[in-house]
Design a protein around this motif. Structure first.
Motif, mmCIF file in Angstrom:
data_model
loop_
_atom_site.group_PDB
_atom_site.id
_atom_site.type_symbol
_atom_site.label_atom_id
_atom_site.label_comp_id
_atom_site.label_asym_id
_atom_site.label_seq_id
_atom_site.Cartn_x
_atom_site.Cartn_y
_atom_site.Cartn_z
ATOM 1 N N LEU A 41 -19.072 -9.613 -6.858
ATOM 2 C CA LEU A 41 -19.382 -9.760 -8.284
ATOM 3 C C LEU A 41 -18.218 -10.353 -9.071
ATOM 4 C CD1 LEU A 41 -21.308 -6.412 -8.739
ATOM 5 C CD2 LEU A 41 -22.276 -8.714 -8.767
ATOM 6 N N GLY A 42 -17.208 -10.845 -8.356
ATOM 7 C CA GLY A 42 -16.128 -11.567 -9.036
ATOM 8 C C GLY A 42 -14.850 -10.791 -9.258
ATOM 9 N N PHE A 43 -14.788 -9.542 -8.817
ATOM 10 C CA PHE A 43 -13.542 -8.778 -8.942
ATOM 11 C C PHE A 43 -12.561 -9.206 -7.852
ATOM 12 C CE2 PHE A 43 -16.373 -6.063 -11.327
ATOM 13 C CZ PHE A 43 -15.565 -5.510 -12.303
ATOM 14 N N GLU A 44 -11.281 -9.189 -8.184
ATOM 15 C CA GLU A 44 -10.222 -9.504 -7.231
ATOM 16 C C GLU A 44 -9.198 -8.386 -7.242
ATOM 17 O OE1 GLU A 44 -8.623 -13.273 -8.365
ATOM 18 O OE2 GLU A 44 -10.457 -14.370 -7.825
ATOM 19 N N LEU A 45 -8.548 -8.186 -6.119
ATOM 20 C CA LEU A 45 -7.495 -7.178 -6.051
ATOM 21 C C LEU A 45 -6.385 -7.536 -7.023
ATOM 22 C CD1 LEU A 45 -7.277 -6.688 -2.186
ATOM 23 C CD2 LEU A 45 -8.439 -5.234 -3.851
ATOM 24 N N THR A 46 -5.832 -6.523 -7.672
ATOM 25 C CA THR A 46 -4.728 -6.737 -8.591
ATOM 26 C C THR A 46 -3.685 -5.656 -8.325
ATOM 27 O OG1 THR A 46 -4.070 -6.911 -10.923
ATOM 28 C CG2 THR A 46 -5.870 -5.413 -10.434
ATOM 29 N N GLY A 47 -2.459 -6.057 -8.052
ATOM 30 C CA GLY A 47 -1.431 -5.081 -7.739
ATOM 31 C C GLY A 47 -1.617 -4.500 -6.356
ATOM 32 N N ASP A 48 -0.832 -3.479 -6.077
ATOM 33 C CA ASP A 48 -0.875 -2.836 -4.763
ATOM 34 C C ASP A 48 -1.961 -1.763 -4.719
ATOM 35 O OD1 ASP A 48 1.317 -4.305 -3.813
ATOM 36 O OD2 ASP A 48 2.716 -2.903 -4.758
ATOM 37 N N PRO A 49 -2.551 -1.535 -3.542
ATOM 38 C CA PRO A 49 -3.488 -0.418 -3.411
ATOM 39 C C PRO A 49 -2.782 0.909 -3.694
ATOM 40 C CG PRO A 49 -3.614 -1.880 -1.505
ATOM 41 C CD PRO A 49 -2.403 -2.297 -2.297
ATOM 42 N N LEU A 50 -3.569 1.877 -4.097
ATOM 43 C CA LEU A 50 -3.053 3.223 -4.340
ATOM 44 C C LEU A 50 -3.432 4.095 -3.151
ATOM 45 C CD1 LEU A 50 -1.959 5.595 -6.023
ATOM 46 C CD2 LEU A 50 -4.193 5.701 -7.166
ATOM 47 N N ASP A 51 -2.420 4.579 -2.445
ATOM 48 C CA ASP A 51 -2.654 5.500 -1.337
ATOM 49 C C ASP A 51 -2.439 6.919 -1.844
ATOM 50 O OD1 ASP A 51 -3.252 3.695 0.837
ATOM 51 O OD2 ASP A 51 -1.161 3.054 0.727
ATOM 52 N N LEU A 52 -3.514 7.672 -1.966
ATOM 53 C CA LEU A 52 -3.390 9.050 -2.431
ATOM 54 C C LEU A 52 -2.628 9.865 -1.386
ATOM 55 C CD1 LEU A 52 -7.014 9.521 -3.780
ATOM 56 C CD2 LEU A 52 -4.947 9.052 -5.106
ATOM 57 N N PRO A 53 -1.752 10.774 -1.807
ATOM 58 C CA PRO A 53 -0.969 11.562 -0.844
ATOM 59 C C PRO A 53 -1.863 12.298 0.153
ATOM 60 C CG PRO A 53 -0.165 11.904 -3.087
ATOM 61 C CD PRO A 53 -1.447 11.122 -3.198
ATOM 62 N N ASP A 54 -1.681 12.011 1.434
ATOM 63 C CA ASP A 54 -2.515 12.608 2.483
ATOM 64 C C ASP A 54 -3.996 12.384 2.233
ATOM 65 O OD1 ASP A 54 -0.262 13.694 3.860
ATOM 66 O OD2 ASP A 54 -0.206 15.292 2.360
ATOM 67 N N GLY A 55 -4.307 11.253 1.605
ATOM 68 C CA GLY A 55 -5.696 11.006 1.251
ATOM 69 C C GLY A 55 -6.092 9.555 1.401
ATOM 70 N N PRO A 56 -7.230 9.180 0.824
ATOM 71 C CA PRO A 56 -7.762 7.825 0.987
ATOM 72 C C PRO A 56 -7.034 6.807 0.117
ATOM 73 C CG PRO A 56 -9.194 9.083 -0.436
ATOM 74 C CD PRO A 56 -8.134 10.043 0.039
ATOM 75 N N ARG A 57 -7.393 5.578 0.328
ATOM 76 C CA ARG A 57 -6.834 4.454 -0.428
ATOM 77 C C ARG A 57 -7.800 4.062 -1.532
ATOM 78 N NH1 ARG A 57 -4.116 -0.686 2.462
ATOM 79 N NH2 ARG A 57 -2.405 0.811 2.325
ATOM 80 N N MET A 58 -7.224 3.658 -2.680
ATOM 81 C CA MET A 58 -8.009 3.096 -3.778
ATOM 82 C C MET A 58 -7.491 1.688 -4.056
ATOM 83 S SD MET A 58 -8.190 6.410 -6.304
ATOM 84 C CE MET A 58 -9.456 5.757 -7.386
ATOM 85 N N TRP A 59 -8.410 0.815 -4.446
ATOM 86 C CA TRP A 59 -8.044 -0.580 -4.683
ATOM 87 C C TRP A 59 -8.252 -0.939 -6.152
ATOM 88 C CZ3 TRP A 59 -10.754 1.131 -0.448
ATOM 89 C CH2 TRP A 59 -10.196 0.862 0.806
ATOM 90 N N PRO A 60 -7.171 -1.234 -6.904
ATOM 91 C CA PRO A 60 -7.347 -1.707 -8.281
ATOM 92 C C PRO A 60 -7.878 -3.137 -8.266
ATOM 93 C CG PRO A 60 -5.011 -1.696 -7.689
ATOM 94 C CD PRO A 60 -5.753 -1.111 -6.526
ATOM 95 N N MET A 61 -8.884 -3.410 -9.093
ATOM 96 C CA MET A 61 -9.554 -4.703 -9.076
ATOM 97 C C MET A 61 -9.793 -5.194 -10.510
ATOM 98 S SD MET A 61 -12.237 -4.114 -5.912
ATOM 99 C CE MET A 61 -12.306 -5.858 -5.496
ATOM 100 N N TRP A 62 -9.673 -6.482 -10.687
ATOM 101 C CA TRP A 62 -9.759 -7.111 -12.008
ATOM 102 C C TRP A 62 -10.741 -8.271 -11.941
ATOM 103 C CZ3 TRP A 62 -7.433 -5.937 -16.646
ATOM 104 C CH2 TRP A 62 -7.408 -6.927 -17.636
ATOM 105 N N ARG A 63 -11.473 -8.462 -12.998
ATOM 106 C CA ARG A 63 -12.414 -9.592 -13.098
ATOM 107 C C ARG A 63 -12.229 -10.288 -14.432
ATOM 108 N NH1 ARG A 63 -17.284 -10.843 -15.457
ATOM 109 N NH2 ARG A 63 -18.815 -12.030 -14.223
ATOM 110 N N GLU A 64 -11.940 -11.582 -14.370
ATOM 111 C CA GLU A 64 -11.861 -12.397 -15.575
ATOM 112 C C GLU A 64 -13.273 -12.699 -16.060
ATOM 113 O OE1 GLU A 64 -9.396 -13.399 -17.449
ATOM 114 O OE2 GLU A 64 -7.784 -12.541 -16.198
ATOM 115 N N PRO A 65 -13.463 -12.801 -17.388
ATOM 116 C CA PRO A 65 -14.795 -13.158 -17.881
ATOM 117 C C PRO A 65 -15.167 -14.578 -17.473
ATOM 118 C CG PRO A 65 -13.175 -13.187 -19.651
ATOM 119 C CD PRO A 65 -12.476 -12.626 -18.461
#
Length: 199
Positions: A173-197
Motif C-alpha cells: 500500500l506504499g509504506f516504506e521502512l523508515t529508521g531501524d526496526p525496534l527489537d523489543l527486549p526478549d521479544g518480537p521485532r516491530m518495523w516503523p513504516m512511512w508513506r508519502e501522500p
C-alpha cells in the motif's frame, strides 16, 4: 465487493474494544506485553479499552459497517516532539491498565522514541479484523479508505508493523521502512513504516 466504512463514535466503544481484543490476542506484540494465554485473555482488553478511549477523544476510528474490522488513527502535528506533554503518557497508561506490568509502559516509551518528528502526519495506531474474517480484504479496504483521505489532505502516514505479514501488506500500500526496526527486549521485532501522500 465494496466495504461500507464509517467513523465510529462513543456508541461503538464496546464493539471496538471487543473487536480489538479478539483481533490482537495472537499478535506477537500483544503476546509480549501480556505473556501467558490466561493472563492475556483477562487483562489485554483493558489496554484495548484505553487505546479506544484515547482515539475516540483525539483521533478517528474507521469501522466497517458490519462491525468486523476497525482502524485507529491519530493526527500528529509537526511540533509533537517539541512538547513534553506525552512524557508521562506511558506511565499513566500502565497505571490505568495494569500497574504491575512494566511492559505496558515500556512499549509506549519505545515506540515513542522511534516515532518520526518534524512533519505532521496520520498515525495508524492499530488496525484489527475479527479472527473469523481475517484474510478477506477488510483490513486493506480500511487502509485504502484512510490513505485516500491522507492523499486528499496531502498528509503522510506512519505506523509500526507488528508482524512480517502486516509489514508485507503495508508495503503493498506504499509504506516504506523508515529508521531501524525496534527489537523489543526478549521479544518480537516491530518495523516503523512511512508513506508519502500520492497525487
Amino acid at each position: 465487493m465494496g466495504v461500507a466504512i464509517r467513523a465510529a463514535d462513543e456508541g461503538d466503544r464496546d464493539l471496538v474494544v471487543r473487536l480489538l481484543d479478539d483481533a490482537f490476542q495472537d499478535d506477537p506484540v500483544s503476546g509480549w506485553v501480556f505473556p501467558g494465554e490466561e493472563y492475556r485473555r483477562t487483562t489485554h482488553q483493558r489496554l484495548m479499552a484505553a487505546f479506544t478511549d484515547i482515539v475516540l477523544a483525539e483521533g478517528r476510528i474507521d469501522l466497517t459497517e458490519d462491525g468486523t474490522a476497525c482502524a485507529l488513527w491519530l493526527p500528529v502535528p509537526a511540533d509533537s516532539h517539541d512538547a513534553d506533554d506525552d512524557d508521562d503518557g506511558p506511565a499513566r497508561l500502565r497505571l490505568g491498565v495494569d500497574p504491575d506490568n512494566e511492559r505496558v509502559e515500556l512499549i509506549g516509551r519505545l515506540t515513542q522514541d522511534i516515532h518520526p518528528a518534524g512533519r505532521a502526519h496520520a498515525y495508524l495506531w492499530m488496525i484489527g479484523v475479527t479472527p473469523k474474517r481475517q484474510g478477506e480484504g477488510l483490513g486493506t479496504a480500511l487502509l485504502r479508505h484512510a490513505l485516500d483521505r491522507c492523499d486528499q489532505e496531502d498528509l503522510p502516514a506512519y505506523l509500526e508493523a507488528s508482524s512480517a505479514r502486516s509489514r508485507a501488506l503495508y508495503e503493498c500500500l506504499g509504506f516504506e521502512l523508515t529508521g531501524d526496526p525496534l527489537d523489543l527486549p526478549d521479544g518480537p521485532r516491530m518495523w516503523p513504516m512511512w508513506r508519502e501522500p500520492r497525487a
